[in-house]
Design an enzyme around this catalytic site. Sequence first.
Site, PDB file in Angstrom:
ATOM      1  N   CYS A   1       0.820  -1.221   0.000  1.00  9.83           N
ATOM      2  CA  CYS A   1       0.000   0.000   0.000  1.00  9.83           C
ATOM      3  C   CYS A   1       0.852   1.268   0.000  1.00  9.83           C
ATOM      4  CB  CYS A   1      -0.950  -0.008   1.194  1.00  9.83           C
ATOM      5  SG  CYS A   1      -2.075  -1.408   1.155  1.00  9.83           S
TER       6      CYS A   1
ATOM      7  N   HIS B   1      -3.347   7.307   2.342  1.00 10.12           N
ATOM      8  CA  HIS B   1      -3.716   5.974   1.874  1.00 10.12           C
ATOM      9  C   HIS B   1      -5.097   5.660   2.449  1.00 10.12           C
ATOM     10  CE1 HIS B   1      -3.923   1.846   1.003  1.00 10.12           C
ATOM     11  NE2 HIS B   1      -3.674   1.419   2.231  1.00 10.12           N
TER      12      HIS B   1
ATOM     13  N   ASN C   1     -10.005  -0.191   0.083  1.00 10.22           N
ATOM     14  CA  ASN C   1      -8.544  -0.088   0.059  1.00 10.22           C
ATOM     15  C   ASN C   1      -8.031  -0.655  -1.273  1.00 10.22           C
ATOM     16  OD1 ASN C   1      -5.790  -0.388   0.388  1.00 10.22           O
ATOM     17  ND2 ASN C   1      -5.919  -1.299   2.428  1.00 10.22           N
TER      18      ASN C   1
HETATM   19  N1  COA Z   1     -18.271  -8.429   9.684  1.00 10.14           N
HETATM   20  C1  COA Z   1     -18.695  -8.729  10.914  1.00 10.14           C
HETATM   21  N2  COA Z   1     -17.876  -9.076  11.905  1.00 10.14           N
HETATM   22  C2  COA Z   1     -16.577  -9.149  11.632  1.00 10.14           C
HETATM   23  C3  COA Z   1     -16.057  -8.852  10.359  1.00 10.14           C
HETATM   24  C4  COA Z   1     -16.969  -8.483   9.366  1.00 10.14           C
HETATM   25  N3  COA Z   1     -16.593  -8.168   8.107  1.00 10.14           N
HETATM   26  N4  COA Z   1     -14.712  -8.986  10.382  1.00 10.14           N
HETATM   27  C5  COA Z   1     -14.394  -9.356  11.639  1.00 10.14           C
HETATM   28  N5  COA Z   1     -15.517  -9.443  12.386  1.00 10.14           N
HETATM   29  C6  COA Z   1     -15.645  -9.823  13.786  1.00 10.14           C
HETATM   30  C7  COA Z   1     -14.470 -10.605  14.302  1.00 10.14           C
HETATM   31  O1  COA Z   1     -14.615 -11.966  13.974  1.00 10.14           O
HETATM   32  C8  COA Z   1     -14.551 -10.334  15.769  1.00 10.14           C
HETATM   33  O2  COA Z   1     -15.526 -11.187  16.300  1.00 10.14           O
HETATM   34  P1  COA Z   1     -15.312 -11.908  17.732  1.00 10.14           P
HETATM   35  O3  COA Z   1     -15.172 -10.757  18.724  1.00 10.14           O
HETATM   36  O4  COA Z   1     -16.529 -12.707  17.894  1.00 10.14           O
HETATM   37  O5  COA Z   1     -14.043 -12.688  17.583  1.00 10.14           O
HETATM   38  C9  COA Z   1     -15.099  -8.911  15.851  1.00 10.14           C
HETATM   39  O6  COA Z   1     -15.671  -8.636  14.576  1.00 10.14           O
HETATM   40  C10 COA Z   1     -14.063  -7.864  16.174  1.00 10.14           C
HETATM   41  O7  COA Z   1     -12.947  -8.105  15.323  1.00 10.14           O
HETATM   42  P2  COA Z   1     -11.707  -7.158  15.361  1.00 10.14           P
HETATM   43  O8  COA Z   1     -10.698  -7.668  14.366  1.00 10.14           O
HETATM   44  O9  COA Z   1     -11.262  -6.929  16.771  1.00 10.14           O
HETATM   45  O10 COA Z   1     -12.368  -5.798  14.810  1.00 10.14           O
HETATM   46  P3  COA Z   1     -11.724  -4.386  14.705  1.00 10.14           P
HETATM   47  O11 COA Z   1     -12.581  -3.416  15.412  1.00 10.14           O
HETATM   48  O12 COA Z   1     -10.252  -4.404  14.993  1.00 10.14           O
HETATM   49  O13 COA Z   1     -11.877  -4.088  13.148  1.00 10.14           O
HETATM   50  C11 COA Z   1     -10.568  -4.066  11.161  1.00 10.14           C
HETATM   51  C12 COA Z   1     -11.261  -4.922  12.192  1.00 10.14           C
HETATM   52  C13 COA Z   1      -9.965  -5.005  10.122  1.00 10.14           C
HETATM   53  C14 COA Z   1     -11.593  -3.170  10.514  1.00 10.14           C
HETATM   54  C15 COA Z   1      -9.481  -3.222  11.860  1.00 10.14           C
HETATM   55  O14 COA Z   1      -8.675  -4.038  12.663  1.00 10.14           O
HETATM   56  C16 COA Z   1      -8.607  -2.516  10.885  1.00 10.14           C
HETATM   57  O15 COA Z   1      -9.068  -1.659  10.163  1.00 10.14           O
HETATM   58  N6  COA Z   1      -7.313  -2.829  10.881  1.00 10.14           N
HETATM   59  C17 COA Z   1      -6.379  -2.218   9.948  1.00 10.14           C
HETATM   60  C18 COA Z   1      -6.573  -2.882   8.638  1.00 10.14           C
HETATM   61  C19 COA Z   1      -5.883  -2.177   7.540  1.00 10.14           C
HETATM   62  O16 COA Z   1      -5.919  -0.995   7.436  1.00 10.14           O
HETATM   63  N7  COA Z   1      -5.287  -2.983   6.666  1.00 10.14           N
HETATM   64  C20 COA Z   1      -4.684  -2.506   5.483  1.00 10.14           C
HETATM   65  C21 COA Z   1      -3.358  -1.938   5.754  1.00 10.14           C
HETATM   66  S1  COA Z   1      -2.735  -1.231   4.298  1.00 10.14           S
END
Ligand code: COA
Length: 318
Positions: A113, A245, A275
């Site tokens: 990215c 980004h 993204n």
């Molecule tokens: N829909 C519903 N629930 C979902 C889900 C979706 N698409 N994806 C994950 N979950 C669930 C998980 O399974 C978890 O459930 P559990 O508590 O029963 O285990 C719960 O939601 C929380 O998951 P978590 O990973 O802690 O959520 P979060 O608040 O951290 O959000 C992201 C997840 C991916 C949105 C966040 O971590 C993020 O944005 N990270 C950075 C990612 C990024 O920018 N990547 C690219 C870099 S270039």
Amino acid sequence: MSYARVLGTGSFLPERVVTNADLASTVDTSDEWIVSRTGIRERRIAGPGETTCDLAERAARQALDAAGCLASEIDLVIVATTTPDRVFPGTACLLQERLGIHGPAAFDVQAVCTGFVYALAIAEKFIRTGSAKRALVVGAETMSRIVDWNDRSTCVLFGDGAGAVVVGASDEQGILSSHLHADGAYKDLLTVSTETPERGAASGRITMRGNEVFRMAVTTLDALVGETLAVNDLKKADIRWLVPHQANIRIIAATAKRLGMAMDQVIVTVDRHGNTSAASIPLAFDSGVRDGRIQRGDVVLMEAFGGGLTWGSVLLRY
Ligand code: COA
């Protein structure tokens, strides 16, 4: 030494829109979860025969038009991509052939990215040292081809698209500084591995430790913004536009807050594009230029982070 200045911008998105509701019909997710956690409402997905080079070509042609530059005047082609059409030749060579450019250097940059920021910084150095006069710099991705469509924690995040700029030698100030970083110690936080996929992960598909990536992104971008301002002896108020980004609206908002910027000074496309990895910054930049928000003379900060981990910024006067 002359400056390296952006002469024109372009972008291209595939036609097919996939909404959060569409995804909710294939994996256990909801529009409410995706919007509240990421800010993403929809993304574009390339058609079955549509390649990364197809997207790159459309964006590149638009950037050449905007720059008033002929393809034959380009003496450097760089494509930032994580999803090249072939293992080799590089997508930059495929693009070069499409545009009828023969001879000048053409290569891909793989910094996920952060790829476009890396590519722009490299082009700037070619131009500043007199090794090139007009560079075509493209970020293009078909992330849909490496997403695990059964993994709800990643498949909702990514999209396809391309953005491009033509950068030329100029007596007027353009790119003011670039700052590139990487730390391979974090290689497993966000990866596509064909060797030893993580347990349960599909080979050749994206796996991500979302929480850790989120924390690293906020911390590294915070330091990066400070570094960019300090090197240029600038105050936060000197920056007119943030072109971040586009991974997650909460990460973007944290960086804007660090800069004391209102969200109306931030170019946001993550809601419509998701993204698009290396394509996200040039897509957002082109959207701000085309709708008239980013004006000639404005100081623009581009910043990115991604797999690697890599992170980096480019500060420029448009
Ligand atoms: N829909 C519903 N629930 C979902 C889900 C979706 N698409 N994806 C994950 N979950 C669930 C998980 O399974 C978890 O459930 P559990 O508590 O029963 O285990 C719960 O939601 C929380 O998951 P978590 O990973 O802690 O959520 P979060 O608040 O951290 O959000 C992201 C997840 C991916 C949105 C966040 O971590 C993020 O944005 N990270 C950075 C990612 C990024 O920018 N990547 C690219 C870099 S270039």
